[in-house]
Design an enzyme around this catalytic site. Sequence first.
Site, short mmCIF file in Angstrom:
data_model
loop_
_atom_site.label_atom_id
_atom_site.label_comp_id
_atom_site.label_asym_id
_atom_site.label_seq_id
_atom_site.Cartn_x
_atom_site.Cartn_y
_atom_site.Cartn_z
N THR A 44 40.61 70.24 0.22
CA THR A 44 41.32 69.66 -0.92
C THR A 44 40.32 69.22 -1.97
O THR A 44 39.31 68.59 -1.65
CB THR A 44 42.18 68.46 -0.45
OG1 THR A 44 43.06 68.91 0.56
CG2 THR A 44 42.97 67.86 -1.60
N HIS A 85 36.34 65.40 1.49
CA HIS A 85 34.96 65.85 1.34
C HIS A 85 34.10 64.76 0.69
O HIS A 85 34.55 64.10 -0.25
CB HIS A 85 34.92 67.13 0.51
CG HIS A 85 33.60 67.82 0.54
ND1 HIS A 85 32.56 67.43 -0.28
CD2 HIS A 85 33.13 68.83 1.30
CE1 HIS A 85 31.51 68.19 -0.03
NE2 HIS A 85 31.83 69.06 0.93
N ARG A 139 45.45 68.60 20.62
CA ARG A 139 44.19 69.16 21.10
C ARG A 139 43.68 68.46 22.36
O ARG A 139 42.67 68.87 22.94
CB ARG A 139 43.13 69.10 19.99
CG ARG A 139 43.49 70.02 18.81
CD ARG A 139 42.34 70.17 17.85
NE ARG A 139 41.15 70.71 18.54
CZ ARG A 139 39.91 70.55 18.12
NH1 ARG A 139 39.66 69.86 17.03
NH2 ARG A 139 38.90 71.07 18.78
P1 GTP Z 1 40.43 67.75 3.28
O1 GTP Z 1 41.55 67.52 2.35
O2 GTP Z 1 39.64 68.94 2.91
O3 GTP Z 1 39.61 66.54 3.49
O4 GTP Z 1 41.06 68.10 4.76
P2 GTP Z 1 42.40 67.50 5.36
O5 GTP Z 1 42.15 66.17 5.95
O6 GTP Z 1 43.49 67.62 4.37
O7 GTP Z 1 42.67 68.47 6.60
P3 GTP Z 1 43.53 69.80 6.56
O8 GTP Z 1 44.95 69.52 6.40
O9 GTP Z 1 42.87 70.71 5.59
O10 GTP Z 1 43.30 70.32 8.05
C1 GTP Z 1 42.00 70.70 8.47
C2 GTP Z 1 42.10 71.64 9.66
O11 GTP Z 1 42.61 70.95 10.80
C3 GTP Z 1 43.03 72.83 9.43
O12 GTP Z 1 42.48 73.95 10.06
C4 GTP Z 1 44.30 72.40 10.12
O13 GTP Z 1 45.07 73.49 10.57
C5 GTP Z 1 43.76 71.58 11.28
N1 GTP Z 1 44.69 70.54 11.72
C6 GTP Z 1 45.23 69.57 10.95
N2 GTP Z 1 46.02 68.78 11.67
C7 GTP Z 1 45.98 69.26 12.93
C8 GTP Z 1 46.60 68.86 14.17
O14 GTP Z 1 47.35 67.89 14.26
N3 GTP Z 1 46.30 69.60 15.27
C9 GTP Z 1 45.47 70.68 15.23
N4 GTP Z 1 45.24 71.33 16.36
N5 GTP Z 1 44.88 71.07 14.10
C10 GTP Z 1 45.13 70.38 12.97
MG MG Z 2 43.44 68.07 2.36
NA NA Z 3 40.63 70.50 4.83
#
Ligand code: GTP
Ligand code: MG
Ligand code: NA
Length: 346
Positions: A44, A85, A139
Amino acid sequence: KNRSVSNLRAAVICVLGHVDTGKTKILDKLRRTSVQAGEAGGITQQIGATNVPIENIKEQTKIVRGISQTEFRIPGLLIIDTPGHASFSNLRSRGSSLCDMAILVVDIMHGLEEQTIESLNLLKAKKTPFVVALNKIDRLYDWSTMSRKDVRDIISSQGPNTQNEFQTRTKQVILQFAEQGMNAALFYENPDPKTYVSLVPTSAITGEGMGNLLALLVTNCQSMLAKRLMFSEELQATVLEVKAITGLGTTIDCILVNGRLREGDTVVMATSDGGSIVTQIRSLLMPQPMKELRVKNDYIEHKEVVAAQGVKIAAKDLEKVIAGKILSVESGGVVCSGQPIISGLN
Ligand code: GTP
Ligand code: MG
Ligand code: NA
């Protein structure tokens, strides 16, 4: 019902946490969208906003034990997504400074990480209440998914090894919070929600725990923030992002926390050259409820938008507007709401 109760605005909720803990994915699960899959590198890079009406929350919290005793009094949640990030600390600061409450997302497999602690310090500094989504429970070793159930029942139905790993990792996270000077407890073991932050086990992939997270947000908002959430006509609006959109020119994404904006309103905003601009709102655009403001949508034009909402504004001369600053409305030459911006002094 008394007037004040029916006059609450949507609560502004900011999602914060270390990169890739699942912030956007949690919102995708909630919205039934796939915003995260469309992000470059799955990272993001902007602040987002999603209007979640209370009807959607009622629907998604049906599986929560005891929810029938809860009266939903807020009209919904306005959820702000932020990047995790390291390089986007300005955006985390911007998001956290305008919210009523926050969700701090922690990956249960990783515990507290660098930007978790950075986010925690932003929340502490502003004394913003928050809950923790202890995400990625799917997980855990040998996890068996049971969607559409209260997460407390899902956890107690896991095999002994899975429950052990869950307990060990949760204790580790609680210890890490203690190292940051904070009491934390699983939401169903929380001895005092005023002094202990609640941990809600979630999976953004299976949706487990998401109903519990929403229920806790709503009940916490209603119990702790009822006064703060009383709708006020006094304009409180912040510029989130300034961006060029094909067909619209330079637009601004704003969070309207209180008050209302109308098409044709004369608005004042600070600019990067140290001055300010005065311009007229050409159009007020909003995505459908449950859609992300930062993703190019079929925006709907509104004559008037009432807080709390995320709204895109199209107007002339927005190129030099600075994100993160307030927006005020001018009427008859007097800046009548928000903090006045005096040209040349900002
Ligand atoms: P940034 O915005 O870049 O900081 O990341 P974020 O916190 O928004 O995380 P994002 O939603 O991009 O998820 C990061 C990764 O983790 C992706 O590959 C998702 O599919 C995975 N992921 C997110 N939540 C879960 C979960 O509850 N279980 C599993 N197994 N994977 C997850
Ligand atoms: Mg994000
Ligand atoms: Na992400």
